[in-house]
Design a protein around this motif. Structure first.
Motif, PDB file in Angstrom:
ATOM      1  N   GLN A 200       0.766  -1.060  -0.155  1.00 55.56           N
ATOM      2  CA  GLN A 200      -0.053  -0.157  -0.039  1.00 55.56           C
ATOM      3  C   GLN A 200       0.791   1.150   0.037  1.00 55.56           C
ATOM      4  N   SER A 201       0.303   2.249  -0.578  1.00 53.87           N
ATOM      5  CA  SER A 201       1.002   3.446  -0.531  1.00 53.87           C
ATOM      6  C   SER A 201       2.497   3.453  -0.967  1.00 53.87           C
TER       7      SER A 201
ATOM      8  N   SER B  29      -4.027   1.621  -3.184  1.00 53.12           N
ATOM      9  CA  SER B  29      -3.729   2.986  -3.036  1.00 53.12           C
ATOM     10  C   SER B  29      -2.022   3.475  -3.298  1.00 53.12           C
ATOM     11  N   ALA B  30      -1.534   2.929  -4.347  1.00 55.20           N
ATOM     12  CA  ALA B  30      -0.187   3.132  -4.505  1.00 55.20           C
ATOM     13  C   ALA B  30       0.183   4.516  -4.555  1.00 55.20           C
ATOM     14  N   SER B  31       1.192   5.004  -4.197  1.00 58.32           N
ATOM     15  CA  SER B  31       1.757   6.484  -4.184  1.00 58.32           C
ATOM     16  C   SER B  31       2.378   6.653  -5.828  1.00 58.32           C
ATOM     17  N   LEU B  32       1.390   6.468  -6.786  1.00 63.39           N
ATOM     18  CA  LEU B  32       2.103   6.564  -8.212  1.00 63.39           C
ATOM     19  C   LEU B  32       2.391   7.918  -8.453  1.00 63.39           C
ATOM     20  N   TRP B  33       1.895   8.974  -7.561  1.00 63.41           N
ATOM     21  CA  TRP B  33       2.445  10.447  -8.011  1.00 63.41           C
ATOM     22  C   TRP B  33       3.650  10.593  -7.555  1.00 63.41           C
ATOM     23  N   HIS B  34       4.235   9.877  -6.829  1.00 66.14           N
ATOM     24  CA  HIS B  34       5.622  10.164  -6.131  1.00 66.14           C
ATOM     25  C   HIS B  34       6.773   9.722  -7.388  1.00 66.14           C
ATOM     26  N   ARG B  35       7.392  10.806  -7.867  1.00 61.06           N
ATOM     27  CA  ARG B  35       8.362  10.572  -8.765  1.00 61.06           C
ATOM     28  C   ARG B  35       8.210   9.137  -9.771  1.00 61.06           C
TER      29      ARG B  35
ATOM     30  N   GLY C 153       4.620   1.191  -0.413  1.00 61.63           N
ATOM     31  CA  GLY C 153       4.850  -0.254  -0.649  1.00 61.63           C
ATOM     32  C   GLY C 153       4.239  -0.661  -2.050  1.00 61.63           C
ATOM     33  N   GLY C 154       3.109   0.111  -2.522  1.00 61.11           N
ATOM     34  CA  GLY C 154       2.469  -0.192  -3.672  1.00 61.11           C
ATOM     35  C   GLY C 154       3.385   0.415  -4.772  1.00 61.11           C
ATOM     36  N   LEU C 155       4.117   1.522  -4.463  1.00 63.07           N
ATOM     37  CA  LEU C 155       4.924   2.162  -5.646  1.00 63.07           C
ATOM     38  C   LEU C 155       6.200   1.017  -5.765  1.00 63.07           C
ATOM     39  N   ALA C 156       6.647   0.785  -4.716  1.00 63.87           N
ATOM     40  CA  ALA C 156       7.622  -0.393  -4.664  1.00 63.87           C
ATOM     41  C   ALA C 156       7.310  -1.523  -5.557  1.00 63.87           C
ATOM     42  N   ALA C 157       6.223  -2.258  -5.193  1.00 61.34           N
ATOM     43  CA  ALA C 157       5.563  -3.357  -5.908  1.00 61.34           C
ATOM     44  C   ALA C 157       5.446  -3.039  -7.592  1.00 61.34           C
ATOM     45  N   ALA C 158       4.872  -1.915  -7.696  1.00 59.93           N
ATOM     46  CA  ALA C 158       4.717  -1.522  -9.228  1.00 59.93           C
ATOM     47  C   ALA C 158       6.135  -1.205  -9.823  1.00 59.93           C
ATOM     48  N   SER C 159       7.093  -0.879  -9.143  1.00 63.95           N
ATOM     49  CA  SER C 159       8.382  -0.444  -9.665  1.00 63.95           C
ATOM     50  C   SER C 159       9.117  -1.945 -10.058  1.00 63.95           C
ATOM     51  N   LEU C 160       8.815  -2.960  -9.180  1.00 63.54           N
ATOM     52  CA  LEU C 160       9.658  -4.288  -9.119  1.00 63.54           C
ATOM     53  C   LEU C 160       9.083  -4.760 -10.454  1.00 63.54           C
ATOM     54  N   ALA C 161       7.989  -4.890 -10.745  1.00 68.51           N
ATOM     55  CA  ALA C 161       7.135  -5.816 -11.437  1.00 68.51           C
ATOM     56  C   ALA C 161       7.302  -5.119 -12.875  1.00 68.51           C
ATOM     57  N   THR C 162       7.400  -3.805 -12.796  1.00 71.26           N
ATOM     58  CA  THR C 162       7.404  -3.240 -14.265  1.00 71.26           C
ATOM     59  C   THR C 162       9.212  -2.875 -14.704  1.00 71.26           C
ATOM     60  N   CYS C 163      10.108  -2.741 -13.633  1.00 66.78           N
ATOM     61  CA  CYS C 163      11.335  -2.646 -14.008  1.00 66.78           C
ATOM     62  C   CYS C 163      12.219  -3.774 -13.760  1.00 66.78           C
ATOM     63  N   ARG C 164      12.004  -4.723 -13.157  1.00 65.82           N
ATOM     64  CA  ARG C 164      12.583  -5.808 -12.541  1.00 65.82           C
ATOM     65  C   ARG C 164      11.916  -7.105 -12.708  1.00 65.82           C
ATOM     66  N   PRO C 165      11.229  -7.487 -14.037  1.00 65.75           N
ATOM     67  CA  PRO C 165      10.347  -8.669 -14.239  1.00 65.75           C
ATOM     68  C   PRO C 165      11.173  -9.942 -14.140  1.00 65.75           C
ATOM     69  N   ASP C 166      12.498  -9.874 -13.710  1.00 68.89           N
ATOM     70  CA  ASP C 166      13.436 -11.178 -13.581  1.00 68.89           C
ATOM     71  C   ASP C 166      13.361 -11.309 -11.939  1.00 68.89           C
ATOM     72  N   LEU C 167      12.825 -10.285 -11.116  1.00 72.10           N
ATOM     73  CA  LEU C 167      12.487 -10.573  -9.768  1.00 72.10           C
ATOM     74  C   LEU C 167      11.173 -11.088  -9.344  1.00 72.10           C
ATOM     75  N   ALA C 168      10.182 -10.109 -10.157  1.00 71.32           N
ATOM     76  CA  ALA C 168       8.858 -10.480  -9.566  1.00 71.32           C
ATOM     77  C   ALA C 168       7.693 -10.516 -10.953  1.00 71.32           C
ATOM     78  N   GLY C 169       7.218 -11.450 -11.239  1.00 74.06           N
ATOM     79  CA  GLY C 169       6.168 -11.513 -12.222  1.00 74.06           C
ATOM     80  C   GLY C 169       4.887 -10.719 -12.148  1.00 74.06           C
ATOM     81  N   ALA C 170       4.404 -10.216 -11.073  1.00 75.40           N
ATOM     82  CA  ALA C 170       3.061  -9.713 -10.803  1.00 75.40           C
ATOM     83  C   ALA C 170       3.193  -8.709  -9.480  1.00 75.40           C
ATOM     84  N   ALA C 171       2.146  -7.727  -9.484  1.00 74.90           N
ATOM     85  CA  ALA C 171       2.294  -6.958  -8.378  1.00 74.90           C
ATOM     86  C   ALA C 171       0.688  -6.566  -8.080  1.00 74.90           C
ATOM     87  N   ILE C 172       0.502  -6.330  -6.795  1.00 75.03           N
ATOM     88  CA  ILE C 172      -0.823  -5.891  -6.393  1.00 75.03           C
ATOM     89  C   ILE C 172      -0.682  -4.642  -5.811  1.00 75.03           C
TER      90      ILE C 172
END
Length: 117
Positions: A86-87, A111-117, A89-108
């Motif tokens: 969440q918040s 209320s991710a803080s997608l506004w943050h840089r 943590g959701g931003l971290a999850a999104a970053s990992l799933a999109t930038c490092r698919p070699d580590l994580a295949g999916a993200a949940i």
């Protein structure tokens, strides 16, 4: 998901939020065939101030994969790794799933803080 006997790994960032909301018990009821790792991301952020947010998340997830994989005596296929938060943590999850698919295949994201840089 995946070959028989290979349960996926769900990595929950911001451990305190999941515990406080009682979601861990709900997960145990509805996802009985999944490994769950609860992670206190605040502690990692304090120790890795010189890293970017994505680098912190990568270090954190790599450590979780090593610890859990070693305990279960098997590595995790990235397609079997789901990161959630969440918040920030959701931003971290999104970053990992999109930038490092070699580590994580999916993200949940909740209320991710997608506004943050």
């Amino acid at each position: 998901m995946g070959p028989a006997g290979q349960a996926p790994l769900l990595v929950l960032f911001d451990e305190a939020a999941w515990v406080r909301m009682g979601l861990v018990e709900a997960l145990q009821r509805y996802l009985p065939v999944v490994h769950v790792a609860l992670v206190d991301t605040l502690d990692v952020s304090r120790r890795a101030r010189d890293l970017t947010n994505l680098q912190r998340a990568q270090v954190l997830l790599a450590g979780v994969l090593d610890a859990v994989g070693g305990r279960l005596r098997r590595p995790f296929d990235p397609e079997q790794v789901i990161v959630a938060g969440q918040s920030y943590g959701g931003l971290a999850a999104a970053s990992l799933a999109t930038c490092r698919p070699d580590l994580a295949g999916a993200a949940i994201l909740q209320s991710a803080s997608l506004w943050h840089r």
